[in-house]
Motif scaffolding. Sequence first.
Motif, PDB file in Angstrom:
ATOM      1  N   ALA A  47       0.815  -1.222   0.000  1.00 33.97           N
ATOM      2  CA  ALA A  47       0.000   0.000   0.000  1.00 33.97           C
ATOM      3  C   ALA A  47       0.843   1.263   0.000  1.00 33.97           C
ATOM      4  N   LEU A  48       1.941   1.261   0.748  1.00 34.36           N
ATOM      5  CA  LEU A  48       2.729   2.476   0.866  1.00 34.36           C
ATOM      6  C   LEU A  48       3.714   2.670  -0.284  1.00 34.36           C
ATOM      7  N   HIS A  49       3.693   1.758  -1.248  1.00 34.94           N
ATOM      8  CA  HIS A  49       4.382   2.044  -2.494  1.00 34.94           C
ATOM      9  C   HIS A  49       3.643   3.147  -3.259  1.00 34.94           C
ATOM     10  N   TYR A  50       2.351   3.334  -2.953  1.00 38.15           N
ATOM     11  CA  TYR A  50       1.521   4.304  -3.661  1.00 38.15           C
ATOM     12  C   TYR A  50       1.016   5.437  -2.770  1.00 38.15           C
ATOM     13  N   HIS A  51       0.695   5.126  -1.521  1.00 33.39           N
ATOM     14  CA  HIS A  51      -0.076   6.038  -0.684  1.00 33.39           C
ATOM     15  C   HIS A  51       0.584   7.396  -0.493  1.00 33.39           C
ATOM     16  N   HIS A  52       1.869   7.440  -0.223  1.00 33.62           N
ATOM     17  CA  HIS A  52       2.516   8.730   0.044  1.00 33.62           C
ATOM     18  C   HIS A  52       2.409   9.671  -1.156  1.00 33.62           C
ATOM     19  N   GLU A  53       2.367   9.107  -2.365  1.00 31.75           N
ATOM     20  CA  GLU A  53       2.276   9.922  -3.573  1.00 31.75           C
ATOM     21  C   GLU A  53       0.833  10.273  -3.924  1.00 31.75           C
ATOM     22  N   THR A  54      -0.110   9.389  -3.625  1.00 30.74           N
ATOM     23  CA  THR A  54      -1.495   9.587  -4.075  1.00 30.74           C
ATOM     24  C   THR A  54      -2.435  10.042  -2.969  1.00 30.74           C
ATOM     25  N   LEU A  69       7.290  16.439   3.546  1.00 34.34           N
ATOM     26  CA  LEU A  69       8.145  15.260   3.595  1.00 34.34           C
ATOM     27  C   LEU A  69       7.569  14.070   2.840  1.00 34.34           C
ATOM     28  N   SER A  70       6.417  14.233   2.215  1.00 35.75           N
ATOM     29  CA  SER A  70       5.760  13.098   1.558  1.00 35.75           C
ATOM     30  C   SER A  70       6.626  12.505   0.446  1.00 35.75           C
ATOM     31  N   ARG A  71       7.290  13.362  -0.296  1.00 32.26           N
ATOM     32  CA  ARG A  71       8.146  12.859  -1.375  1.00 32.26           C
ATOM     33  C   ARG A  71       9.284  12.005  -0.817  1.00 32.26           C
ATOM     34  N   ALA A  72       9.880  12.444   0.292  1.00 28.13           N
ATOM     35  CA  ALA A  72      10.951  11.663   0.915  1.00 28.13           C
ATOM     36  C   ALA A  72      10.421  10.321   1.408  1.00 28.13           C
ATOM     37  N   PHE A  73       9.219  10.320   1.997  1.00 26.46           N
ATOM     38  CA  PHE A  73       8.623   9.062   2.441  1.00 26.46           C
ATOM     39  C   PHE A  73       8.350   8.146   1.251  1.00 26.46           C
ATOM     40  N   HIS A  74       7.899   8.730   0.138  1.00 24.75           N
ATOM     41  CA  HIS A  74       7.595   7.922  -1.047  1.00 24.75           C
ATOM     42  C   HIS A  74       8.837   7.205  -1.559  1.00 24.75           C
ATOM     43  N   ARG A 119       6.558  23.616  -6.910  1.00 29.46           N
ATOM     44  CA  ARG A 119       6.216  23.989  -5.545  1.00 29.46           C
ATOM     45  C   ARG A 119       6.230  22.777  -4.616  1.00 29.46           C
ATOM     46  N   ARG A 120       6.955  22.910  -3.502  1.00 30.91           N
ATOM     47  CA  ARG A 120       6.967  21.849  -2.501  1.00 30.91           C
ATOM     48  C   ARG A 120       5.607  21.798  -1.813  1.00 30.91           C
ATOM     49  N   PRO A 121       5.030  20.622  -1.607  1.00 29.94           N
ATOM     50  CA  PRO A 121       3.756  20.545  -0.870  1.00 29.94           C
ATOM     51  C   PRO A 121       3.905  21.177   0.512  1.00 29.94           C
ATOM     52  N   PRO A 122       2.992  22.059   0.893  1.00 29.31           N
ATOM     53  CA  PRO A 122       3.137  22.763   2.167  1.00 29.31           C
ATOM     54  C   PRO A 122       2.619  21.950   3.348  1.00 29.31           C
ATOM     55  N   GLN A 123       3.024  22.355   4.536  1.00 33.33           N
ATOM     56  CA  GLN A 123       2.472  21.771   5.758  1.00 33.33           C
ATOM     57  C   GLN A 123       1.209  22.551   6.116  1.00 33.33           C
ATOM     58  N   ILE A 124       0.066  21.897   6.115  1.00 35.23           N
ATOM     59  CA  ILE A 124      -1.216  22.535   6.378  1.00 35.23           C
ATOM     60  C   ILE A 124      -1.830  22.043   7.682  1.00 35.23           C
ATOM     61  N   ALA A 125      -1.842  20.734   7.885  1.00 39.58           N
ATOM     62  CA  ALA A 125      -2.459  20.162   9.083  1.00 39.58           C
ATOM     63  C   ALA A 125      -1.794  20.722  10.340  1.00 39.58           C
ATOM     64  N   PRO A 126      -2.595  20.910  11.396  1.00 35.73           N
ATOM     65  CA  PRO A 126      -3.982  20.479  11.597  1.00 35.73           C
ATOM     66  C   PRO A 126      -5.045  21.406  11.013  1.00 35.73           C
ATOM     67  N   TYR A 127      -4.632  22.453  10.295  1.00 32.69           N
ATOM     68  CA  TYR A 127      -5.610  23.271   9.588  1.00 32.69           C
ATOM     69  C   TYR A 127      -6.212  22.447   8.456  1.00 32.69           C
ATOM     70  N   HIS A 128      -7.444  22.780   8.068  1.00 29.64           N
ATOM     71  CA  HIS A 128      -8.157  21.983   7.073  1.00 29.64           C
ATOM     72  C   HIS A 128      -8.626  22.873   5.923  1.00 29.64           C
TER      73      HIS A 128
END
Length: 462
Positions: A180-187, A194-199, A361-370
């Motif tokens: 599952a985590l071969h895909y989840h971090h990207e999708t 940090l999602s790209r690094a996790f991917h 653009r690097r994905p921003p940190q948003i959470a816990p804001y929605h």
Amino acid sequence: MGHWLSAPEYQAARFAVTHLIALTYLIGFACFLRQFRGLLGERGLTPVARFVERVPFRRAPSLFHLRSSDRWLAGAGWAGVVASLLAQFADLAPLWAWLVLWTLLWVLYSSIVNVGQVWYGFGWESLLLEAGFLVIFLGPAHLAAPAPILWLLCWLLFRVEFGAGLIKLRGDSCWRDLTALHYHHETQPMPGPLSRAFHHLPGPLHRVEVLANHGTQLVAPFLLFAPQPVASVAAVIVVVTQLWLMLSGNFAWLNLLTITLACAAISAPPVVRPDPPGWFAVPVLAVTVLFVVLAYWPIRNMLGRDQVMNRSFNRLHLGNTYGAFGSVTRVRYEVIVLGAHSPDGPWREYEFPAKPGDPARRPPQIAPYHLRLDWLMWFVAINPSYGRGWLPAFLRALLRGEPEVLGLLRHNPFPDAPPKLVRADLHRYRFTTRAERRATGNHWTRTRSSDLIPPTSLDDVG
């Protein structure tokens, strides 16, 4: 309330739970104030006034059946902000003031959720309401913590974690074959910095992540009800897992709330406090009986073959069932919205605050804001029917240059005059490889896939 209802070893746990729930309420009301005009206001995409005209109070209990003007909505939002701030100091208040303040918070936020329509259809909305309702009956810190309410908070955490674990095992095969985590971090809906690094972590480590997730969600929840220190160890496992998820993506306040609930199972050296007045045992026991009765529906859902995620079985959002990512998308698509003054262009892209757009653009940190519109755009990329109730209004607002809706975007590419045409394209996105990142500086690479909405004028959506 007798000593048999008190839990002196959970005074610190009660303190952590109440202050974190107050913080989450504050974030929720702040999100509402920032976004309601474009989403739910008089000139929003799905106005509350129109909703309450066709949906009766019994189906959507809310203060906004009395009045639904922007001023009234803003007043409720600011009242929630003030009450959330006061709740951080409510431990100093008498019991009756605690009850009034926390009940007010619950009524205000449930009023928003019940008229929030598609924008408030996320599981963490019901989770906040259910946890906030239980906190009403925890009482201030200068009185003994009621053990039944702490057990109910653990039961809520059990439903969150075990429900999510079951839906994964029963759903997508990638959870069972550990891919599952071969895909989840990207999708995932809203990647983080940090999602790209996790991917790009090694494949074997992704499998370890999935195994750890199964252990946390399918085994640890049962240990929450074991004797100490086993229950505390199980709660710490949940906290560590949630911190890992917070680093790898943006899931609004879901992770914060789950950590908050885990605090309810962590014991500390006993702190003796006076018992609350005897009459307080009545509502505490009544709420306990209520949740025992309400447990029938989530248990039936979890044990049944047709398990559903994030379902409220009543209008009060109590005794809900939870879960997430029963299926994992293998390929990421994004809706790219563009505008132009003529069919020949130039076509300019509308940027959203957090959802992928500009590949550089690097994905921003948003959470816990929605960011609710950003999240819904992810669903539209999966299935355009998710936007049928609001997407035409969104295009119309862009063509009219309506400031309430434009305020939901990162920037307006047409500051002088609104475009004559808008369109929406579907693009395939993937994280850049390390070599691509060094060569281009981009975090994403994207390829246009197809038209989603062809060039559309105001007459077309009028």
